[in-house]
Design an enzyme around this catalytic site. Structure first.
Site, PDB file in Angstrom:
ATOM      1  N   GLU A   1       5.107   7.971   0.711  1.00  0.00           N
ATOM      2  CA  GLU A   1       6.191   7.016   0.997  1.00  0.00           C
ATOM      3  C   GLU A   1       7.300   7.680   1.831  1.00  0.00           C
ATOM      4  O   GLU A   1       7.832   7.087   2.772  1.00  0.00           O
ATOM      5  CB  GLU A   1       6.754   6.417  -0.300  1.00  0.00           C
TER       6      GLU A   1
ATOM      7  N   SER B   1       6.189  -2.489  -6.351  1.00  0.00           N
ATOM      8  CA  SER B   1       4.825  -2.761  -5.911  1.00  0.00           C
ATOM      9  C   SER B   1       4.357  -1.651  -4.973  1.00  0.00           C
ATOM     10  O   SER B   1       3.158  -1.390  -4.859  1.00  0.00           O
ATOM     11  CB  SER B   1       4.742  -4.109  -5.201  1.00  0.00           C
TER      12      SER B   1
ATOM     13  N   ASP C   1       9.455   6.116  -9.338  1.00  0.00           N
ATOM     14  CA  ASP C   1       8.509   4.993  -9.322  1.00  0.00           C
ATOM     15  C   ASP C   1       7.064   5.461  -9.475  1.00  0.00           C
ATOM     16  O   ASP C   1       6.289   4.891 -10.252  1.00  0.00           O
ATOM     17  CB  ASP C   1       8.635   4.204  -8.011  1.00  0.00           C
TER      18      ASP C   1
ATOM     19  N   GLY D   1      11.798  -5.168  -6.098  1.00  0.00           N
ATOM     20  CA  GLY D   1      12.443  -4.055  -6.787  1.00  0.00           C
ATOM     21  C   GLY D   1      11.695  -3.605  -8.037  1.00  0.00           C
ATOM     22  O   GLY D   1      12.218  -2.850  -8.842  1.00  0.00           O
ATOM     23  N   LEU D   2      10.443  -4.055  -8.192  1.00  0.00           N
ATOM     24  CA  LEU D   2       9.648  -3.646  -9.352  1.00  0.00           C
ATOM     25  C   LEU D   2       8.560  -2.649  -8.942  1.00  0.00           C
ATOM     26  O   LEU D   2       7.641  -2.368  -9.684  1.00  0.00           O
ATOM     27  CB  LEU D   2       9.053  -4.864 -10.061  1.00  0.00           C
TER      28      LEU D   2
ATOM     29  N   HIS E   1      19.853   5.055  -9.323  1.00  0.00           N
ATOM     30  CA  HIS E   1      20.345   5.884  -8.216  1.00  0.00           C
ATOM     31  C   HIS E   1      20.666   7.301  -8.691  1.00  0.00           C
ATOM     32  O   HIS E   1      21.521   7.973  -8.120  1.00  0.00           O
ATOM     33  CB  HIS E   1      21.563   5.248  -7.539  1.00  0.00           C
ATOM     34  N   THR E   2      19.981   7.736  -9.727  1.00  0.00           N
ATOM     35  CA  THR E   2      20.144   9.118 -10.189  1.00  0.00           C
ATOM     36  C   THR E   2      18.954   9.983  -9.786  1.00  0.00           C
ATOM     37  O   THR E   2      19.075  11.200  -9.743  1.00  0.00           O
ATOM     38  CB  THR E   2      20.269   9.161 -11.725  1.00  0.00           C
TER      39      THR E   2
HETATM   40  P1  ADP Z   1       8.947  -2.977  -4.004  1.00  0.00           P
HETATM   41  O1  ADP Z   1       8.375  -1.615  -4.168  1.00  0.00           O
HETATM   42  O2  ADP Z   1      10.255  -3.140  -4.684  1.00  0.00           O
HETATM   43  O3  ADP Z   1       8.007  -4.085  -4.358  1.00  0.00           O
HETATM   44  P2  ADP Z   1       8.962  -2.161  -1.251  1.00  0.00           P
HETATM   45  O4  ADP Z   1       9.623  -2.707  -0.049  1.00  0.00           O
HETATM   46  O5  ADP Z   1       9.229  -0.745  -1.625  1.00  0.00           O
HETATM   47  O6  ADP Z   1       9.301  -3.161  -2.459  1.00  0.00           O
HETATM   48  O7  ADP Z   1       7.397  -2.296  -1.105  1.00  0.00           O
HETATM   49  C1  ADP Z   1       6.837  -3.526  -0.735  1.00  0.00           C
HETATM   50  C2  ADP Z   1       5.847  -3.320   0.401  1.00  0.00           C
HETATM   51  O8  ADP Z   1       4.678  -2.650  -0.108  1.00  0.00           O
HETATM   52  C3  ADP Z   1       5.341  -4.612   0.976  1.00  0.00           C
HETATM   53  O9  ADP Z   1       6.186  -5.086   1.996  1.00  0.00           O
HETATM   54  C4  ADP Z   1       3.971  -4.206   1.519  1.00  0.00           C
HETATM   55  O10 ADP Z   1       4.104  -3.537   2.755  1.00  0.00           O
HETATM   56  C5  ADP Z   1       3.513  -3.169   0.499  1.00  0.00           C
HETATM   57  N1  ADP Z   1       2.720  -3.804  -0.569  1.00  0.00           N
HETATM   58  C6  ADP Z   1       2.975  -3.812  -1.887  1.00  0.00           C
HETATM   59  N2  ADP Z   1       2.032  -4.491  -2.584  1.00  0.00           N
HETATM   60  C7  ADP Z   1       1.129  -4.927  -1.673  1.00  0.00           C
HETATM   61  C8  ADP Z   1      -0.082  -5.692  -1.754  1.00  0.00           C
HETATM   62  N3  ADP Z   1      -0.556  -6.137  -2.915  1.00  0.00           N
HETATM   63  N4  ADP Z   1      -0.744  -5.927  -0.596  1.00  0.00           N
HETATM   64  C9  ADP Z   1      -0.283  -5.456   0.572  1.00  0.00           C
HETATM   65  N5  ADP Z   1       0.854  -4.758   0.711  1.00  0.00           N
HETATM   66  C10 ADP Z   1       1.564  -4.481  -0.394  1.00  0.00           C
HETATM   67 MG    MG Z   2       9.233   0.244  -3.453  1.00  0.00          MG
END
Ligand code: ADP
Ligand code: MG
Length: 383
Positions: free
Chosen positions: A157, A124, A169, A121-122, A33-34
């Site tokens: 984003e 994606s 990220d 939280g990793l 959170h920085t």
């Molecule tokens: P985090 O970044 O912590 O994994 P987020 O809520 O920021 O969680 O992002 C997750 C969202 O990103 C998912 O709900 C989906 O909408 C999208 N997403 C991530 N990876 C995929 C994937 N492999 N296929 C489809 N959507 C994805």
């Molecule tokens: Mg995310």
């Protein structure tokens, strides 16, 4: 997994030969959170990737299959549609941002698959943004610098998906380097690759498998509280722009002027910046003990002052710290669920993984997921 695997998967949906790009998720070792306070962070890229296989089309449609969602969707690049509240928003957002940078994209067939756990939280989300950006750029032979690529992902984003995240990220997903974590100044984007002594320690990630829904509303509240702290302290320290500009010593001179909640939030961010700076020093001296202590202090600060932990994260951290070989343990990512990050001596890793799984499940009834992670290479094309 290599290109042949993804090309085969691609061909089960589309009739073409793709190019294949991938970008990793990340775990933040300290500095939580920085980033949106112009401060310091210290993430590393995971050996978990989102892979995007792509071939251009002669129309302006994106046909996208997500293996994780087991769903095909279409996005029309011609209609100026905004967010749909669908996973394809991340790809559509990247396409929109590229077109705003004057890349005229053709349509494309896209197959995507990720072994970054989604929504844990990793990051994606950043892995999807950055891999999609490289893939879409390839259809026009476009190039962006590494920093521009990261910023484009963040804009997608922020502006398209509607999540007001910082730059961390996307930046680490682009810049990750094998065996190194990345110390990043989120204001200047100056960075330093810091070697992690993989002969001595492993980074172990423990997924609580819970996600409390508070996440995005609380996130926006925290941002507003930090901004309020700056607005109040500017009376005493003219010229400050963000909490990054206030030292712990300055903060202590004026903290009694801040409302209770704002004081706590500011104390977390300001002390976390100092912990992050000290962590880099500790690692440069190979003082892993000290680095672990700073990680522990980070958790306490996130739990008590920033108030973004939750019962499951606290249990995971407390159980971890009772186990042999654990140098430090803290929640990582935005909070309210998701993962903890643990610094564990190499010779204790096996025991740690077995024990933490048992104990967390015993305490919560939830089976966690444990990942042993090593710092990996950032986004690239696979050949
Ligand atoms: P985090 O970044 O912590 O994994 P987020 O809520 O920021 O969680 O992002 C997750 C969202 O990103 C998912 O709900 C989906 O909408 C999208 N997403 C991530 N990876 C995929 C994937 N492999 N296929 C489809 N959507 C994805
Ligand atoms: Mg995310």
């Amino acid at each position: 997994m290599d290109k042949i695997y993804f090309a085969d998967k691609f061909k089960s949906h589309f009739n073409a030969q793709p190019r294949v790009f991938r970008a990793p998720g990340r775990v933040n070792l300290i500095g939580e959170h920085t980033d949106y306070n112009d401060g310091f962070v210290f993430p590393m890229a995971l050996n978990n990737y989102t892979t995007v296989a792509i071939s251009p089309r002669d129309d302006r449609a994106l046909k996208i299959w997500s293996e994780n969602m087991a769903e095909m969707t279409a996005v029309d690049l011609n209609d100026n549609e905004s967010r749909r509240g669908h996973w394809s928003d991340y790809v559509a957002g990247i396409a929109r941002m590229l077109e705003l940078e004057s890349f005229e994209l053709p349509g494309a067939n896209i197959y995507l698959e990720s072994d970054v756990p989604v929504g844990a939280g990793l990051s994606s989300s950043a892995a999807l943004e950055i891999s999609s950006a490289l893939a879409l750029l390839s259809t026009v032979d476009g190039k962006l610098s590494a920093a521009e690529l990261a910023k484009l992902g963040q804009r997608a984003e922020n502006q398209f998906v509607g999540m007001n995240c910082g730059i961390m990220d996307q930046f680490i997903s682009v810049h990750g380097e094998k065996d190194h974590a990345l110390f990043l100044d989120c204001r200047t984007l100056d960075y330093q690759q810091v070697p992690l002594p993989s002969g001595q320690i492993r980074v172990v990630i423990c997924n609580t498998r819970v996600k409390h829904e508070l996440n995005s509303s609380e996130y926006n509240k925290r941002r507003a509280e930090c901004e309020k702290g700056v607005r109040i302290m500017i009376a005493d320290f003219p010229g400050i722009k963000a909490l990054r500009d206030v030292s712990l010593q300055q903060f202590q001179q004026v903290e009694n002027k801040l409302p209770d909640i704002v004081r706590k939030r500011c104390r977390h961010v300001i002390s976390e910046d100092e912990r992050t700076l000290e962590s880099i020093d500790a690692l440069n001296k190979n003082d892993l003990q000290r680095f672990g202590e700073l990680m522990n202090a980070s958790h306490e600060s996130l739990r008590d002052d920033y108030q973004v932990s939750c019962k499951e994260l606290d249990i995971m951290v407390e159980e971890a710290r009772t186990l042999p070989g654990v140098l430090g343990s803290r929640m990582t990512g935005g909070g309210f669920g998701g993962c903890t990050v643990n610094l564990v001596q190499v010779n204790q890793v096996e025991n740690f993984c077995a024990e933490i799984e048992k104990r967390y499940q015993g305490a919560t009834g939830i089976a966690p997921k444990i990942y042993i992670s090593s710092p990996s290479q950032g986004a690239h094309e696979t050949f």
